[in-house]
Design a protein around this motif. Structure first.
Motif, PDB file in Angstrom:
ATOM      1  N   ALA A  18       0.830  -1.205   0.000  1.00  0.00           N
ATOM      2  CA  ALA A  18       0.000   0.000   0.000  1.00  0.00           C
ATOM      3  C   ALA A  18       0.863   1.253   0.000  1.00  0.00           C
ATOM      4  N   VAL A  19       1.867   1.295   0.841  1.00  0.00           N
ATOM      5  CA  VAL A  19       2.722   2.483   0.928  1.00  0.00           C
ATOM      6  C   VAL A  19       3.508   2.679  -0.365  1.00  0.00           C
ATOM      7  N   VAL A  20       4.128   1.635  -0.855  1.00  0.00           N
ATOM      8  CA  VAL A  20       4.927   1.743  -2.082  1.00  0.00           C
ATOM      9  C   VAL A  20       4.045   2.161  -3.254  1.00  0.00           C
ATOM     10  N   THR A  21       2.878   1.555  -3.382  1.00  0.00           N
ATOM     11  CA  THR A  21       1.981   1.833  -4.501  1.00  0.00           C
ATOM     12  C   THR A  21       1.437   3.254  -4.454  1.00  0.00           C
ATOM     13  N   GLU A  29       7.078   8.821  -6.579  1.00  0.00           N
ATOM     14  CA  GLU A  29       8.167   8.718  -5.597  1.00  0.00           C
ATOM     15  C   GLU A  29       8.379   7.259  -5.219  1.00  0.00           C
ATOM     16  N   THR A  30       9.616   6.819  -5.301  1.00  0.00           N
ATOM     17  CA  THR A  30       9.950   5.468  -4.884  1.00  0.00           C
ATOM     18  C   THR A  30      10.252   5.478  -3.394  1.00  0.00           C
ATOM     19  N   VAL A  31       9.526   4.671  -2.652  1.00  0.00           N
ATOM     20  CA  VAL A  31       9.809   4.504  -1.232  1.00  0.00           C
ATOM     21  C   VAL A  31      10.240   3.061  -1.019  1.00  0.00           C
ATOM     22  N   THR A  32      11.150   2.873  -0.100  1.00  0.00           N
ATOM     23  CA  THR A  32      11.664   1.533   0.160  1.00  0.00           C
ATOM     24  C   THR A  32      11.424   1.161   1.619  1.00  0.00           C
TER      25      THR A  32
END
Length: 173
Positions: A18-21, A29-32
């Protein structure tokens, strides 16, 4: 069906997906993913202490009710929240917005919460087909209160994005 019957790894994957999407689809923004902590088994493991929040924070809280009850809270340091809004509006500064920039920032974060919890709800409907969402609440410089004793599942996840650490707090009764 009690929450603990949902495989923990599925809840973990759901939170991460959910967060990454949501950040990728809303602002590219790419979050890891970085870390997680189970607050039911480890009350001292609150990951909020890892976030750079000395300058302030925003917490976006959305609950779901129905076949199950729970909450999702996304915590962003103030600088990360502002970077998100700037990317969404494609502006160099929030001062470029007409009207109240704080209100615009909070509205933007509310939309972020709507989209994120919609993804979480979609992932939970396999186990809980009847769920309704509350309106997102954006809290400035505070976060939701959670009675961990009433929860069967509570985990926090940290991510890196917008040059900062972000956190999601995911809990179910």
């Amino acid at each position: 069906m009690p929450t603990q019957n949902i495989p923990t790894e599925r809840l973990d994957n759901l939170a991460r997906e959910a967060v990454v999407t949501v950040f990728d689809s809303m602002v590219g923004e790419t979050v890891t993913w970085k870390d997680s902590s189970c607050l039911i088994e480890n009350a001292a493991g609150d990951l909020l202490t890892k976030l750079p929040i000395a300058e302030g924070l925003y917490a976006i809280v959305v609950s779901w009710v129905g076949d199950a009850n729970g909450k999702v809270m996304l915590v962003l340091p103030k600088a990360a929240a502002e970077r998100f809004a700037l990317k969404l509006f494609d502006l160099p500064s929030l001062d470029w917005l007409e009207g109240d920039s704080e209100e615009a920032l909070q509205d933007t974060l509310g939309e972020l919460g709507n989209m994120m919890v919609g993804l979480v709800k979609g992932g939970l409907t396999k186990w809980y087909p009847n769920l309704a969402l509350t309106t997102p609440k954006v809290l400035k410089n505070r976060r939701m209160k959670v009675d961990t004793a009433a929860m069967s599942f509570r985990r926090q996840y940290t991510f890196e994005g917008f040059g900062s650490e972000l956190m999601i707090d995911f809990c179910c009764e």
